[in-house]
Design an enzyme around this catalytic site. Structure first.
Site, short mmCIF file in Angstrom:
data_model
loop_
_atom_site.label_atom_id
_atom_site.label_comp_id
_atom_site.label_asym_id
_atom_site.label_seq_id
_atom_site.Cartn_x
_atom_site.Cartn_y
_atom_site.Cartn_z
N GLU A 111 9.12 -8.93 0.34
CA GLU A 111 8.37 -7.67 1.18
C GLU A 111 9.14 -7.07 2.50
O GLU A 111 9.37 -5.90 2.63
CB GLU A 111 6.97 -7.93 1.60
CG GLU A 111 6.08 -6.66 1.77
CD GLU A 111 5.91 -5.54 0.58
OE1 GLU A 111 5.74 -4.61 0.60
OE2 GLU A 111 6.30 -6.28 -0.58
N HIS A 118 13.04 -4.44 -2.99
CA HIS A 118 12.73 -5.32 -3.86
C HIS A 118 14.15 -5.51 -4.72
O HIS A 118 14.62 -6.74 -4.93
CB HIS A 118 11.60 -5.15 -4.51
CG HIS A 118 10.31 -5.30 -3.81
ND1 HIS A 118 9.99 -6.55 -3.11
CD2 HIS A 118 9.12 -4.63 -3.76
CE1 HIS A 118 8.76 -6.70 -2.33
NE2 HIS A 118 8.39 -5.18 -2.87
N HIS A 121 11.08 1.71 -1.75
CA HIS A 121 10.22 0.40 -1.45
C HIS A 121 10.71 -0.51 -2.38
O HIS A 121 11.17 -1.71 -2.17
CB HIS A 121 8.74 0.65 -1.48
CG HIS A 121 8.05 -0.51 -1.34
ND1 HIS A 121 7.36 -0.99 -0.22
CD2 HIS A 121 7.44 -1.67 -2.04
CE1 HIS A 121 6.83 -2.15 -0.32
NE2 HIS A 121 6.96 -2.57 -1.61
N GLU A 122 10.52 0.07 -3.85
CA GLU A 122 10.75 -0.90 -4.92
C GLU A 122 12.18 -0.96 -5.12
O GLU A 122 12.82 -2.15 -5.57
CB GLU A 122 10.24 -0.46 -6.22
CG GLU A 122 8.80 -0.02 -6.34
CD GLU A 122 8.10 -1.17 -6.03
OE1 GLU A 122 8.60 -2.37 -6.21
OE2 GLU A 122 6.92 -1.08 -5.51
#
Length: 504
Positions: A297, A271, A267-268
């Protein structure tokens, strides 16, 4: 003075402002990773000072004069040009920033730093009373901020503008209500299927140090450049930046929950890939910044869920996973693993929730924070209100505040209006992914072969390199030819979970 000369002055000013802001980003990263426990008060003063400097530079009269000159120039007429993009977006920010008193900006920064430490202690101790006075202070400050900005319908409208320009409490509420109407039956079908995922395979003993190595290798494989970034440990995973070639990601590890760290890392990384894909020469100016948090996101959720929880990804990584954890993975077959990492059921923690229920967690937070900002919910009543909404919307009642209203860091930082961007990101991600597959071909086959560059290249060209030349709604229309819709996401969720749980 020519438009080019004025633009050069503005760009130099913005670069210096970005330098100070990036120092603030590094200070905040350090606070959440390596700051000694007793350093909190001084760190709060450091952050307040830096926030004050950035605000003063962002509201400097000279900046307003340069923007006024550029707005009247022929060079700024094209909204997607360098000067047009910078003039439009900085004018919007300047108008908002000049409405905020400098002492309010500093007080918010100071309070958020202290509130973060109070939240950490409160969550660890499962004691909402420790955090409550800081939440009350932060709410009061956010209401002052909303009043300074001004609004027509709701103070929440003034706050969400910082994260998703153009959205309002009403527009977001409408989107989430529509999404909830389709998600609720899907979750009910999953719960009522009587089928259970073999999730026990995720709770074997996965050595933390090996998890860190494996997660970092996966992040690197999908495109994250560790020469321009790093991965560290914190209580609440996040991704921040200290410069165009310095992206800081964090995650957390649990020996008996492989999915927690691994999918937080993916997830990170999503980003981080967006940050690394932005035009570095425009750092600190709109052409080098993310369009909105919802678009940001979309990148994290795409890599976490649409890529990382897909069969193609694990056709490539399942072998290395077995080699890294031979004892934990003994006897586990690929299909069992795929089902385990895609288990869907009502759960307590947003960051650990599945694709089917995740947006229900966001709806709870949106409704509660909107009620607090609008004065319809007192902080003292938050724990009870949280538990009631979790029971009615998610289908589960938290046994403690640590796993309830204290689980997220956002409100301690004053990030009211932030939560809806998570659901918008899910919607954006599915629509973008469908278009990428239409343009590139069978993405799952590419992932199975360890080929992640085609998707990353497509994202770089169509999303990352755009910066803020387009709004979020314009970007979706430009890339996919359609306005944002919940249909691509729901189509994927129904197909995936219908197959896994035997319905639909």
């Amino acid at each position: 003075m020519s438009a080019a000369e004025t633009f050069a002055k503005l760009r130099a000013h913005a670069r210096e402002t970005a330098l100070v802001a990036s120092i603030g980003g590094l200070v905040e990263w350090d606070e959440q990773t390596y700051l000694p426990p007793s350093g909190g008060d001084w760190r709060a003063e450091q952050q307040a000072y830096l926030a004050g400097v950035v605000h003063a530079r962002s509201t400097a009269p000279a900046l307003g004069e340069w923007l006024a000159e550029l707005r009247d120039s022929d060079e700024a007429r094209d909204p997607e040009s360098d000067i047009g993009c910078v003039t439009r977006e900085l004018s919007r920010r300047y108008e908002r920033e000049t409405k905020l008193p400098g002492d309010l900006v500093e007080e918010i920064a100071r309070t958020s730093s202290k509130a973060h430490h109070a939240w950490t202690t409160a969550r660890r101790s499962d004691d909402f009373a420790i955090f409550r006075p800081w939440l009350e202070q932060m709410l009061a400050l956010q209401r002052r901020k909303a009043e300074a900005f001004g609004y027509e319908a709701s103070p929440y409208d003034a706050l969400i503008e910082d994260y998703e320009p153009g959205e309002t409490a009403e527009s977001v509420g409408s989107v989430l209500t529509g999404l909830r109407a389709e998600l609720a039956p899907l979750v009910q079908a999953i719960v009522g299927s009587g089928v259970a995922a073999p999730s026990e395979v995720l709770r074997e003993s996965f050595d933390v140090e090996t998890q860190a190595i494996f997660g970092k290798a996966a992040a690197q494989a999908i495109g994250f450049d560790f020469a321009s970034g790093r991965l560290d440990v914190t209580a609440h995973p996040f991704c921040g930046g200290a410069g165009p070639n310095d992206v800081r990601m964090t995650t957390r590890y649990n020996e008996h929950d492989f999915a927690d760290a691994f999918f937080s890392t993916l997830h990170e990384t999503g980003h981080g890939l967006y940050e690394q894909g932005l035009p570095g020469e425009w750092f600190g100016l709109p052409p080098g910044e993310a369009i909105s948090l919802g678009i940001h996101e979309s990148q994290s959720r795409m890599w976490e869920n649409l890529v990382g929880r897909g069969r193609g990804f694990w056709r490539h990584f399942f072998g290395p996973l077995g080699e890294a954890f031979p004892v934990a993975m003994k006897g586990v077959d690929p299909e069992s693993w795929y089902f385990a990492i895609n288990e869907a059921k009502p759960s307590l923690i947003r960051t650990e929730s599945d694709e089917a229920t995740y947006n229900l967690h966001v709806i709870v937070r949106f409704e509660l924070e909107r009620a607090m900002i609008e004065g319809d919910l007192l902080p003292s009543d938050l724990p009870a209100a949280w538990n009631e909404k979790y029971a009615s919307i998610v289908g589960i009642t938290p046994p403690s505040d640590a796993n309830g209203c204290l689980q997220d860091v956002h409100w301690s930082a004053g990030l009211f209006g932030y939560f809806p961007t998570y659901s918008l990101g899910n919607l954006y991600s599915a629509q973008f992914f469908d278009q990428a597959e239409a343009d590139l071909g069978d993405l799952e086959a590419m992932f199975a072969a360890g080929e992640f560059d085609p998707l990353l290249g497509w994202l770089r060209k169509n999303i990352h390199q755009v910066g803020q030349r387009l709004s979020a709604s314009q970007l979706v229309e430009r890339v996919t030819g359609k306005p944002l819709s919940h249909e691509p996401l729901m189509r994927r969720l129904k197909a995936k979970f219908g197959e896994l749980y035997g319905f639909g």
